[in-house]
Structure formats: structure tokens, C-alpha cells
Design an enzyme around this catalytic site. Structure first.
Site, short mmCIF file in Angstrom:
data_model
loop_
_atom_site.label_atom_id
_atom_site.label_comp_id
_atom_site.label_asym_id
_atom_site.label_seq_id
_atom_site.Cartn_x
_atom_site.Cartn_y
_atom_site.Cartn_z
N PHE A 140 1.00 -1.31 0.26
CA PHE A 140 -0.09 -0.02 0.05
C PHE A 140 0.77 1.26 0.03
CE2 PHE A 140 -2.30 3.69 1.57
CZ PHE A 140 -3.35 3.42 0.76
N ASP A 225 9.10 3.01 2.24
CA ASP A 225 7.96 3.66 2.67
C ASP A 225 7.67 3.65 3.99
OD1 ASP A 225 5.39 4.66 3.05
OD2 ASP A 225 4.52 3.84 1.31
N LYS A 254 2.20 11.06 7.28
CA LYS A 254 1.41 11.00 8.31
C LYS A 254 1.75 11.65 9.82
CE LYS A 254 -1.19 6.98 6.61
NZ LYS A 254 -1.03 6.12 5.87
#
Ligand SMILES: *Cc1c(COP(=O)(O)O)cnc(C)c1O
Length: 400
Positions: A140, A225, A254
């Protein structure tokens, strides 16, 4: 307004691209959130790890208010007095040589894809338009077109094509498959240190170290990531530290703003980001003074308030306590730091969603990932007492 009214309006006017739990939140503080009826819940999702520092952290809030009184946006047509300081602090913390600030996580991923292709052509000598990037199955990395093009989740891709070429998939956790997939046109390998959305999938020990060796040996850029795993979530500042290795490019987002504002960044060695020239990439909001001031404080809070150490200690305790819960539906309990999951057997009635709904009624908010996995990722300020309280409820949710 009542819960039902909010839901009715959202259903009528909004696109149905999410299936949220039916709770309307209006306030948050630390690990706790309150709904419009005043009911209190423990947040065990942390906005997918964007509020690692806890909801509405007062120091980050004050930094945001203070900066928003002075200046919010200059665009990169001019310089601002926060960007250099943000660069300096993040580079020092992460031992990076160059930074490129963006807003969402997906934009950081897109930026990395652009930059490693450029590196492939200009430095490695790959023929024009031949660059390949290797990614993992069940990855993802976000929701933009280039990114969903290399997703293996049919629901994320279906009927959104045609997609950009130049991506290849190997199984996650399989270093040998990576080695065999690399060709002279391979410019990069992009991977999550722990796959978050796939359901907190932890690769075998030594995987990242081996991946590092392969990438170095074959002259391939290693992109980690860390948008979800980074900034304390797994008990280290970056998850790469668990294996004592370093990526060439690291993506963060985030929690970089503690949940106040979308801020992401590509952290890089000199070789890759050093190639960008004026006009080749940009973002109106990327690197704006408000984002930089918020990110600077969010990082300071993480370190100064020892949230990363707390994540390691409380994560270990939470995992140990969850592992004590015995129930025939539980297939596995796994995690690192405060990134924890309970995986159910696929035949479990109602799946993970039913458990999440039960927990919500008991005052714990968490979200299923895929059908059979429940993720527990509370803000990193959680205490032992909070965990004891939560584990009692979670145990009770598995009774009958
Ligand atoms: C959330 C996430 C992204 C995308 O971030 P957005 O801010 O939602 O675009 C990318 N990679 C990983 C690992 C993520 O968890």
C-alpha cells in the site's frame, strides 16, 4: 445534531469511498476521543498512525497557532524562515543529506518514483523510458493513478486503468525473488518495512538487511516507504533501525505533523534528490511555513517526550497481554512497537468488522484491515494502565 442525521447527510452528499464505523467524533485529547453524544473512546487507530503524538497535542497546537498568526503560505516562489530549519532538524535526526517536502503520503511516493527514474536515466544509464521499479505484492503506497497501477489489490485498481508501465511485483519478504527480478533496467525497489494496510505483515528477520545488500550490489535505489512505520510507530524513529540498515530514499508523512496538517517528505542521499533542477517538480503547498513549523514541533515532541521509547515498551507489553487471550477464532497476534494486529481465521463469522463494532460499543475504536485482521495502533502516549483497560475489553469482545 444527532448521529443519525450526520450519517444521513454524509451518505446522501458524499462519495461512498469509505465505510467508516458509525461514530461521529467531535473532540480528541491524547489517546481519547469523544463523539457528539459525549461518549468517550480509546483511539486504537491513530488516524492510520498520523496522530502518533496523541490528539491535539498542546505543543504542536500552539506551534500551529503561533505560525498561523505570522505566515501560512509563501509558495516556493519565495523563501520562508521555517523551511531551512525544518531541513536542518529532519536531516540531523534521520541522517539524511537532502529533503523534498510534499503534503500527502501519496505525493511523497510519486516524487520518489519520478526521482529514481531520473536517476536511472542520468546516472545509471538506463535507456530512455525503460526504467523499471520493483514493488511488493500486497503493497500500500497510496491512491493516485501511478500508485494504484502497481497495487495488487483488485478493488483499488478495478476500472481505473490504463496504468503507467514500468513496475514489477515480487512477493513481500522474499529477498531471493527480488534478486531474480532485477534487470539492467531496474532503477529502484520500493517496500514498506512492515506492510501496514496489508494487515501488519512483518517480513522474516534479516529481510531488509539482505534487500539492502542486493540493492547495493546491483546498483538499485532502495526506497523504504515509512509513511506508516516511521516516526516511532514500531518503537524506533524509523523501522529500518530494527535491522541496522539505511535506505537510499525514505518516505515519511502521516505523523510528521502529529495529525494537524498534511505534511510528507522524501528523505534522500545526495545522489537521487541532487538531480532535480528548477521546474522539474513542485507543489504549491509543499514546504510551506505552517507545515514546516508544525512538523518541527511534531518531531521535537516525539523525541523530547520520549514517545519512541514508550512505543517500544508499551508495544511489547500490549503484544504480550494480547497474546494471552485465547479464543478459537484467533489465528495470530503479531506486532512491533505499537503496530499490532490480531488476525482471525477466515471462517470467523462477521470477520474483523464484527469485533470492531463490538469494541466500539465497549469504548475502543479500531478498524479492520482486509476482512480478518484487526489493527491496534494507539497514539504513542498510551500508558500501562490504559493498555490493561483496553485488554480487558478486547478479551471481553472475544467471549462467545
Ligand atoms: C497512508 C500511507 C500512504 C499514503 O499516504 P496518504 O497521506 O494517504 O496519501 C503511503 N504509504 C503507506 C505505507 C501508508 O501507510
Amino acid at each position: 445534531m444527532k448521529t443519525e442525521s450526520y450519517i444521513e447527510i454524509e451518505d446522501k452528499l458524499g462519495a461512498h469511498n469509505y465505510k467508516p464505523l458509525d461514530v461521529i467524533l467531535s473532540r480528541g485529547e491524547g489517546i481519547w476521543v469523544w463523539d457528539v453524544d459525549g461518549k468517550k473512546y480509546m483511539d486504537c487507530l491513530s488516524a492510520y498512525s498520523a496522530v502518533n503524538q496523541g490528539h491535539c497535542h498542546p505543543r504542536i497546537r500552539d506551534a500551529m497557532i503561533e505560525q498561523s498568526r505570522r505566515m501560512t503560505l509563501t509558495s516556493r516562489a519565495f523563501r520562508n524562515d521555517q523551511l531551512a530549519l525544518f531541513y536542518q532538524e529532519i536531516c540531523q535526526m534521520t541522517r539524511s543529506h537532502k529533503v523534498l517536502p510534499m503534503n500527502s503520503g501519496a505525493e511523497a511516493v510519486e516524487t520518489a518514483v519520478k526521482c529514481v527514474r531520473k536517476w536511472g536515466y542520468e546516472t545509471k544509464g538506463v535507456d530512455r523510458d525503460r526504467a523499471e521499479i520493483i514493488v511488493c505484492s500486497n503493497n500500500f503506497h497510496g491512491r493516485t493513478l501511478a500508485i494504484i497501477g502497481f497495487s495488487t489489490d483488485d478493488n483499488a485498481r478495478k476500472n481505473f486503468g490504463p496504468f503507467a508501465p514500468g513496475f514489477k511485483t515480487v512477493p513481500f519478504g522474499d529477498a531471493r525473488a527480488l534478486r531474480e527480478a532485477i534487470t539492467p533496467n531496474t532503477v529502484a525497489f520500493m517496500v514498506e518495512p512492515i506492510q501496514g494496510e496489508a494487515g501488519v505483515v512483518i517480513p522474516p528477520d534479516g529481510y531488509l538487511k539482505e534487500v539492502r545488500e542486493i540493492c547495493t550490489q546491483k546498483n538499485v535505489v532502495l526506497i523504504l516507504d515509512e509513511i506508516q512505520t516511521g516516526l516511532g510507530r514500531t518503537g524506533k524513529l524509523l523501522a529500518e533501525e530494527h535491522e541496522g540498515m539505511e535506505a537510499d530514499l525514505t518516505l515519511i508523512g502521516k505523523a510528521l505533523s502529529g495529525g494537524f496538517y498534511p505534511v510528507s517528505a522524501v528523505l534522500s542521499n545526495e545522489a537521487v534528490l541532487g538531480l532535480l533542477q528548477p521546474g522539474q517538480h513542485g507543489s504549491t503547498f509543499g514546504g510551506n511555513p505552517l507545515a514546516c513549523a508544525v512538523a518541527r514541533e511534531a518531531l521535537k515532541v516525539l523525541i523530547e517526550e520520549k514517545m519512541i521509547e514508550n512505543s517500544a515498551q508499551m508495544g511489547e507489553y500490549f503484544l504480550k497481554e494480547l497474546k494471552k487471550i485465547e479464543h478459537p477464532a484467533i489465528k495470530e497476534v503479531r506486532g512491533r512497537g505499537l503496530m499490532i494486529a490480531i488476525e482471525l481465521y477466515p471462517e470467523t463469522k462477521g470477520g474483523a468488522r464484527a469485533v470492531c463494532e463490538k469494541l466500539m460499543a465497549m469504548g475502543i475504536l479500531c478498524k479492520e484491515t482486509h476482512t480478518y485482521t484487526i489493527r491496534f495502533a494507539p497514539p504513542l502516549v498510551i500508558t500501562r494502565e490504559d493498555i490493561d483497560w483496553a485488554v480487558d475489553k478486547i478479551r471481553a469482545a472475544f467471549v462467545d
